[in-house]
Scaffold this active site. Structure first.
Site, PDB file in Angstrom:
ATOM      1  N   HIS A  27       0.840  -1.200   0.000  1.00 34.50           N
ATOM      2  CA  HIS A  27       0.000   0.000   0.000  1.00 34.50           C
ATOM      3  C   HIS A  27       0.874   1.250   0.000  1.00 34.50           C
ATOM      4  O   HIS A  27       0.640   2.197  -0.749  1.00 34.50           O
ATOM      5  CB  HIS A  27      -0.882   0.071   1.257  1.00 34.50           C
ATOM      6  CG  HIS A  27      -1.916  -0.978   1.372  1.00 34.50           C
ATOM      7  ND1 HIS A  27      -2.072  -1.733   2.520  1.00 34.50           N
ATOM      8  CD2 HIS A  27      -2.880  -1.405   0.514  1.00 34.50           C
ATOM      9  CE1 HIS A  27      -3.084  -2.566   2.364  1.00 34.50           C
ATOM     10  NE2 HIS A  27      -3.587  -2.389   1.149  1.00 34.50           N
ATOM     11  N   LYS A  51     -18.211  -5.450   8.398  1.00 35.90           N
ATOM     12  CA  LYS A  51     -16.974  -6.177   8.657  1.00 35.90           C
ATOM     13  C   LYS A  51     -16.321  -5.667   9.934  1.00 35.90           C
ATOM     14  O   LYS A  51     -16.259  -4.468  10.164  1.00 35.90           O
ATOM     15  CB  LYS A  51     -15.975  -5.944   7.517  1.00 35.90           C
ATOM     16  CG  LYS A  51     -16.082  -6.874   6.365  1.00 35.90           C
ATOM     17  CD  LYS A  51     -14.983  -6.528   5.393  1.00 35.90           C
ATOM     18  CE  LYS A  51     -14.502  -7.748   4.662  1.00 35.90           C
ATOM     19  NZ  LYS A  51     -13.494  -7.402   3.665  1.00 35.90           N
ATOM     20  N   ARG A 100      -1.940  -6.154  -8.430  1.00 35.16           N
ATOM     21  CA  ARG A 100      -0.967  -7.199  -8.117  1.00 35.16           C
ATOM     22  C   ARG A 100      -0.926  -8.271  -9.188  1.00 35.16           C
ATOM     23  O   ARG A 100       0.119  -8.824  -9.476  1.00 35.16           O
ATOM     24  CB  ARG A 100      -1.299  -7.851  -6.775  1.00 35.16           C
ATOM     25  CG  ARG A 100      -1.193  -6.909  -5.606  1.00 35.16           C
ATOM     26  CD  ARG A 100      -1.713  -7.535  -4.352  1.00 35.16           C
ATOM     27  NE  ARG A 100      -3.158  -7.726  -4.489  1.00 35.16           N
ATOM     28  CZ  ARG A 100      -3.975  -8.040  -3.516  1.00 35.16           C
ATOM     29  NH1 ARG A 100      -3.503  -8.254  -2.314  1.00 35.16           N
ATOM     30  NH2 ARG A 100      -5.258  -8.171  -3.724  1.00 35.16           N
ATOM     31  N   SER A 137      -3.307  -7.329   3.162  1.00 33.07           N
ATOM     32  CA  SER A 137      -3.496  -7.158   4.612  1.00 33.07           C
ATOM     33  C   SER A 137      -3.958  -8.461   5.259  1.00 33.07           C
ATOM     34  O   SER A 137      -3.528  -8.805   6.356  1.00 33.07           O
ATOM     35  CB  SER A 137      -4.524  -6.051   4.885  1.00 33.07           C
ATOM     36  OG  SER A 137      -4.051  -4.810   4.456  1.00 33.07           O
TER      37      SER A 137
END
Length: 169
Positions: A27, A51, A100, A137
């Site tokens: 990040h 969440k 990614r 993460s």
């Protein structure tokens, strides 16, 4: 006066959105690169009430502010709702996203097209540094929870906070 505030010039703004639970070196790499391209970079920390994160929103914001302080042009704020509304409220014409892998592209392309269709906000895709191409993460939290070494995957301040949080849980 010269620079972004001078008469006739416009401040170039972009946003790097995410949950950042916690922020990783991947990040940080994207934010750093965006900060070199734009006058102001907002890091929009997503609030998702459905969440439960490892870190509270305020903790994430504090960690991100600390690890991005050296850039000088990064602002960190929470947001709830549509990212395009966040952009409209702050006159941000561009979203910067790191990719990614090809699997990221499929999802992010749909989001970019939706965001552009809703508001005209453009999305710029930045290829992730290969060093961080596997990094998320979720993986950092999982490896750290099992006692694995993630010191090379997160900034030192984040590692300290992560270690302390996992020790409590």
């Amino acid at each position: 006066m010269t620079g972004p505030e001078s008469e006739g010039s416009q401040v170039r703004r972009a946003v790097c959105p995410g949950s950042f639970d916690p922020i990783t070196n991947g990040h940080l790499d994207i934010i750093a690169r965006a900060s070199r391209l734009y006058d102001e970079v907002y890091v929009a920390v997503m609030i998702n009430q459905s969440k439960k994160g490892l870190f509270e929103i305020e903790e994430r914001i504090d960690l991100i502010r600390r690890v991005t302080a050296e850039y000088g042009n990064v602002r960190v704020e929470a947001f709830h709702g549509l990212l395009v509304d966040f952009c409209k409220q702050r006159e941000i014409p561009a979203i910067v996203k790191g990719l990614r892998a090809v699997s990221d592209f499929d999802y992010e392309l749909q989001m970019a097209q939706m965001n552009n269709g809703l508001s005209g906000v453009e999305t710029l895709f930045v290829p992730t540094n290969p060093t961080y191409s596997f990094l998320s993460s979720s993986l950092v939290k999982e490896v750290a929870a099992w006692g694995g070494d993630v010191s090379h995957l997160v900034p030192a301040e984040v590692l300290t906070a992560l270690t302390e949080r996992l020790r409590k849980d």
